[in-house]
Design a protein around this motif. Structure first.
Motif, PDB file in Angstrom:
ATOM      1  N   GLY A 282     -56.430 -55.670  11.102  1.00  0.00           N
ATOM      2  CA  GLY A 282     -57.233 -54.454  11.201  1.00  0.00           C
ATOM      3  C   GLY A 282     -56.438 -53.288  11.761  1.00  0.00           C
ATOM      4  N   ILE A 283     -55.598 -53.565  12.770  1.00  0.00           N
ATOM      5  CA  ILE A 283     -54.750 -52.514  13.354  1.00  0.00           C
ATOM      6  C   ILE A 283     -53.752 -52.008  12.323  1.00  0.00           C
ATOM      7  CG2 ILE A 283     -52.978 -52.061  15.093  1.00  0.00           C
ATOM      8  CD1 ILE A 283     -54.454 -54.149  16.865  1.00  0.00           C
ATOM      9  N   ILE A 284     -53.133 -52.922  11.581  1.00  0.00           N
ATOM     10  CA  ILE A 284     -52.174 -52.514  10.546  1.00  0.00           C
ATOM     11  C   ILE A 284     -52.854 -51.634   9.511  1.00  0.00           C
ATOM     12  CG2 ILE A 284     -50.726 -53.365   8.650  1.00  0.00           C
ATOM     13  CD1 ILE A 284     -50.185 -55.852  10.369  1.00  0.00           C
ATOM     14  N   ASP A 285     -54.059 -52.016   9.101  1.00  0.00           N
ATOM     15  CA  ASP A 285     -54.790 -51.227   8.111  1.00  0.00           C
ATOM     16  C   ASP A 285     -55.089 -49.833   8.645  1.00  0.00           C
ATOM     17  OD1 ASP A 285     -56.479 -51.827   5.402  1.00  0.00           O
ATOM     18  OD2 ASP A 285     -57.561 -50.395   6.671  1.00  0.00           O
ATOM     19  N   ARG A 286     -55.478 -49.744   9.911  1.00  0.00           N
ATOM     20  CA  ARG A 286     -55.791 -48.446  10.518  1.00  0.00           C
ATOM     21  C   ARG A 286     -54.566 -47.539  10.590  1.00  0.00           C
ATOM     22  NH1 ARG A 286     -60.963 -46.692  10.652  1.00  0.00           N
ATOM     23  NH2 ARG A 286     -62.387 -48.184  11.610  1.00  0.00           N
ATOM     24  N   LEU A 287     -53.383 -48.144  10.771  1.00  0.00           N
ATOM     25  CA  LEU A 287     -52.166 -47.353  10.961  1.00  0.00           C
ATOM     26  C   LEU A 287     -51.386 -47.140   9.672  1.00  0.00           C
ATOM     27  CD1 LEU A 287     -50.867 -48.910  14.317  1.00  0.00           C
ATOM     28  CD2 LEU A 287     -51.921 -46.659  14.000  1.00  0.00           C
TER      29      LEU A 287
ATOM     30  N   LEU B  62     -47.703 -53.907  15.715  1.00  0.00           N
ATOM     31  CA  LEU B  62     -46.630 -52.912  15.855  1.00  0.00           C
ATOM     32  C   LEU B  62     -45.295 -53.500  15.418  1.00  0.00           C
ATOM     33  CD1 LEU B  62     -47.543 -51.119  19.216  1.00  0.00           C
ATOM     34  CD2 LEU B  62     -48.174 -50.511  16.870  1.00  0.00           C
ATOM     35  N   ASN B  63     -45.063 -54.780  15.720  1.00  0.00           N
ATOM     36  CA  ASN B  63     -43.853 -55.439  15.221  1.00  0.00           C
ATOM     37  C   ASN B  63     -43.816 -55.408  13.697  1.00  0.00           C
ATOM     38  OD1 ASN B  63     -42.732 -56.148  17.698  1.00  0.00           O
ATOM     39  ND2 ASN B  63     -43.762 -58.131  17.770  1.00  0.00           N
ATOM     40  N   GLN B  64     -44.953 -55.722  13.076  1.00  0.00           N
ATOM     41  CA  GLN B  64     -45.034 -55.759  11.619  1.00  0.00           C
ATOM     42  C   GLN B  64     -44.750 -54.390  11.016  1.00  0.00           C
ATOM     43  OE1 GLN B  64     -45.702 -58.743  10.108  1.00  0.00           O
ATOM     44  NE2 GLN B  64     -45.364 -57.868   8.079  1.00  0.00           N
ATOM     45  N   LEU B  65     -45.143 -53.337  11.736  1.00  0.00           N
ATOM     46  CA  LEU B  65     -44.956 -51.969  11.251  1.00  0.00           C
ATOM     47  C   LEU B  65     -43.642 -51.345  11.726  1.00  0.00           C
ATOM     48  CD1 LEU B  65     -48.622 -50.729  11.861  1.00  0.00           C
ATOM     49  CD2 LEU B  65     -47.545 -51.159   9.637  1.00  0.00           C
ATOM     50  N   ASP B  66     -42.806 -52.145  12.408  1.00  0.00           N
ATOM     51  CA  ASP B  66     -41.520 -51.667  12.938  1.00  0.00           C
ATOM     52  C   ASP B  66     -41.694 -50.483  13.885  1.00  0.00           C
ATOM     53  OD1 ASP B  66     -40.118 -53.603  11.578  1.00  0.00           O
ATOM     54  OD2 ASP B  66     -39.720 -52.327   9.836  1.00  0.00           O
ATOM     55  N   ILE B  67     -42.686 -50.577  14.755  1.00  0.00           N
ATOM     56  CA  ILE B  67     -42.926 -49.552  15.774  1.00  0.00           C
ATOM     57  C   ILE B  67     -42.498 -50.113  17.122  1.00  0.00           C
ATOM     58  CG2 ILE B  67     -44.676 -48.174  16.953  1.00  0.00           C
ATOM     59  CD1 ILE B  67     -46.300 -48.182  14.373  1.00  0.00           C
ATOM     60  N   ASP B  68     -41.595 -49.409  17.803  1.00  0.00           N
ATOM     61  CA  ASP B  68     -41.070 -49.876  19.091  1.00  0.00           C
ATOM     62  C   ASP B  68     -42.131 -49.841  20.179  1.00  0.00           C
ATOM     63  OD1 ASP B  68     -38.742 -49.949  17.708  1.00  0.00           O
ATOM     64  OD2 ASP B  68     -37.656 -48.504  18.942  1.00  0.00           O
ATOM     65  N   TYR B  69     -42.013 -50.780  21.110  1.00  0.00           N
ATOM     66  CA  TYR B  69     -42.799 -50.750  22.344  1.00  0.00           C
ATOM     67  C   TYR B  69     -42.024 -51.504  23.414  1.00  0.00           C
ATOM     68  CZ  TYR B  69     -44.188 -55.521  21.098  1.00  0.00           C
ATOM     69  OH  TYR B  69     -44.171 -56.850  20.761  1.00  0.00           O
ATOM     70  N   GLU B  70     -42.470 -51.400  24.655  1.00  0.00           N
ATOM     71  CA  GLU B  70     -41.801 -52.059  25.768  1.00  0.00           C
ATOM     72  C   GLU B  70     -42.560 -53.329  26.159  1.00  0.00           C
ATOM     73  OE1 GLU B  70     -39.002 -51.063  27.653  1.00  0.00           O
ATOM     74  OE2 GLU B  70     -38.642 -49.649  26.013  1.00  0.00           O
ATOM     75  N   ALA B  71     -41.805 -54.411  26.372  1.00  0.00           N
ATOM     76  CA  ALA B  71     -42.361 -55.671  26.862  1.00  0.00           C
ATOM     77  C   ALA B  71     -41.667 -55.974  28.187  1.00  0.00           C
ATOM     78  CB  ALA B  71     -42.135 -56.783  25.854  1.00  0.00           C
ATOM     79  N   ILE B  72     -42.331 -55.692  29.292  1.00  0.00           N
ATOM     80  CA  ILE B  72     -41.721 -55.782  30.620  1.00  0.00           C
ATOM     81  C   ILE B  72     -42.118 -57.107  31.264  1.00  0.00           C
ATOM     82  CG2 ILE B  72     -41.584 -54.692  32.890  1.00  0.00           C
ATOM     83  CD1 ILE B  72     -42.466 -52.065  31.437  1.00  0.00           C
ATOM     84  N   PRO B  73     -41.141 -57.995  31.561  1.00  0.00           N
ATOM     85  CA  PRO B  73     -41.474 -59.314  32.103  1.00  0.00           C
ATOM     86  C   PRO B  73     -41.875 -59.241  33.576  1.00  0.00           C
ATOM     87  CG  PRO B  73     -39.100 -59.071  31.961  1.00  0.00           C
ATOM     88  CD  PRO B  73     -39.694 -57.816  31.367  1.00  0.00           C
ATOM     89  N   LEU B  74     -43.066 -59.744  33.866  1.00  0.00           N
ATOM     90  CA  LEU B  74     -43.580 -59.750  35.232  1.00  0.00           C
ATOM     91  C   LEU B  74     -43.902 -61.171  35.665  1.00  0.00           C
ATOM     92  CD1 LEU B  74     -46.133 -56.776  35.132  1.00  0.00           C
ATOM     93  CD2 LEU B  74     -43.752 -56.712  35.890  1.00  0.00           C
TER      94      LEU B  74
END
Length: 355
Positions: A258-263, A127-139
């Motif tokens: 593989g994920i990048i290819d799928r998206l 997702l980083n490679q595709l510039d897609i935002d997501y949340e990374a919550i530190p626990l």
């Protein structure tokens, strides 16, 4: 008669020694799975929900090593010698896979955890490679015994602020210069002199708790408080990866590709058959692994034309029976791997190789 008896005894001892169980493993080429392909039941190995998914020609295969032996199934000397002279197998000390004090069950559980973590990191890296935002919550995962955080923080605590500054959790399109989540916390705690205090604002089951901790000297002479921290990833798209009972972290890079290819509307390989092996971190760093000689044999046997290998594993390439039969491409990051695949797709040959 004495000579005959001695000879018979010698032969018997020699034969018996061949059958003695030995504390070694045999590594052999294992199974190959195309991350763009399907499982035995017809379901895709990588399944996407919540976003448009595409199918393309070519393959991006993860490769494995098959191990024989172990504390519960030790091999005899005859088997080990046979493996030692085989060009595609390797004989390894048992403790490399089964460290002292760990049972085979604990090793298996550890490999399962590593596989699950690699799939999460692969999703984040893709997702980083595709510039897609997501949340990374530190626990907080745990506190280290004897360190300042012991008895103060609890597993599951969410770290909201460090010294009054809000911890950023949105990846903002995968900007590699921006620290978010646990990376931000680690950087800002470690940046002070050991002994200097740090203030953390925690969310514990909905209750805000502020704690002040004195730091001590940690690894690399940086300040530490003894918190084991991990990110709880909240992705905008559901990625399900199914590879059966295979464990370990070494398929991370191929999962991410593989994920990048799928998206992506355009496939990464241009129809080429590509295999590879390497760990992945959420920021896209590709790490080295063992077993490259056997994995290259697996890739060649499965029809791969190219083999992506982490730069840290380049020293193993020339040991493979498939050396010279595959186009081996050296990568250090996921971006390197994507760029190499674009070169392959466009018919170029200017690829980074192991020296």
């Amino acid at each position: 008669m004495t000579l005959v008896a001695a000879l018979a005894l010698l032969v018997g001892l020699g034969y018996g020694s061949l059958l003695l169980p030995m504390p070694y493993l045999v590594a052999a080429p294992g199974v190959t799975l195309d991350t763009l392909g399907e499982q035995d039941d017809g379901e895709p190995i990588i399944e996407v929900d919540g976003a448009e998914s595409y199918e393309h020609d070519g393959s991006l295969s993860m490769v494995t090593v098959q191990y024989a032996g172990g504390p519960d199934h030790r091999l005899n000397l005859f088997t080990l010698v046979s493996a030692w002279i085989s060009p595609s197998q390797a004989v390894l000390p048992e403790e490399l896979l089964f460290p002292a004090g760990r049972s085979p069950e604990e090793v298996s559980q550890r490999q399962t955890v590593q596989m699950n973590d690699s799939q999460t990191d692969a999703t984040a890296a893709a997702l980083n490679q595709l510039d897609i935002d997501y949340e990374a919550i530190p626990l907080v995962a745990d506190a280290v015994e004897g360190m300042p955080a012991e008895g103060v923080v609890e597993p599951g605590d969410r770290i909201l602020e460090v010294d009054g500054e809000t911890v950023p959790t949105n990846t903002s399109g995968g900007d590699p210069e921006e620290l978010v989540g646990s990376a931000y916390v680690v950087e800002h705690v470690g940046a002070r002199e050991p002994g200097d205090p740090v203030s953390l604002l925690l969310d514990r089951d909905g209750e805000k708790i502020e704690v002040d901790l004195d730091t001590v000297e940690g690894d690399g002479d940086t300040a530490a408080v003894g918190i084991l921290i991990a990110d709880d990833m909240d992705f905008p798209v559901d990625i399900d990866i199914s590879v059966g009972e295979i464990g370990g972290p070494s398929a991370g890079m191929m999962f991410a590709l593989g994920i990048i290819d799928r998206l992506s509307e355009e496939g990464l390989t241009g129809g080429a058959h590509v295999a590879g092996s390497g760990t992945i971190t959420s920021d896209g760093t590709v790490g080295g692994i063992s077993g490259i000689p056997q994995k290259m044999v697996s890739a060649k046997r499965d029809g791969a034309e190219y083999f992506l290998v982490a730069a840290d594993s380049c020293s193993q390439v020339a040991q493979s029976a498939a050396y010279g039969e595959l186009e081996v491409v050296r990568v250090e990051t996921l971006t390197d791997a994507v760029n190499a695949l674009e070169t392959i797709r466009d018919g170029g040959d200017d690829l980074p190789r192991c020296e």
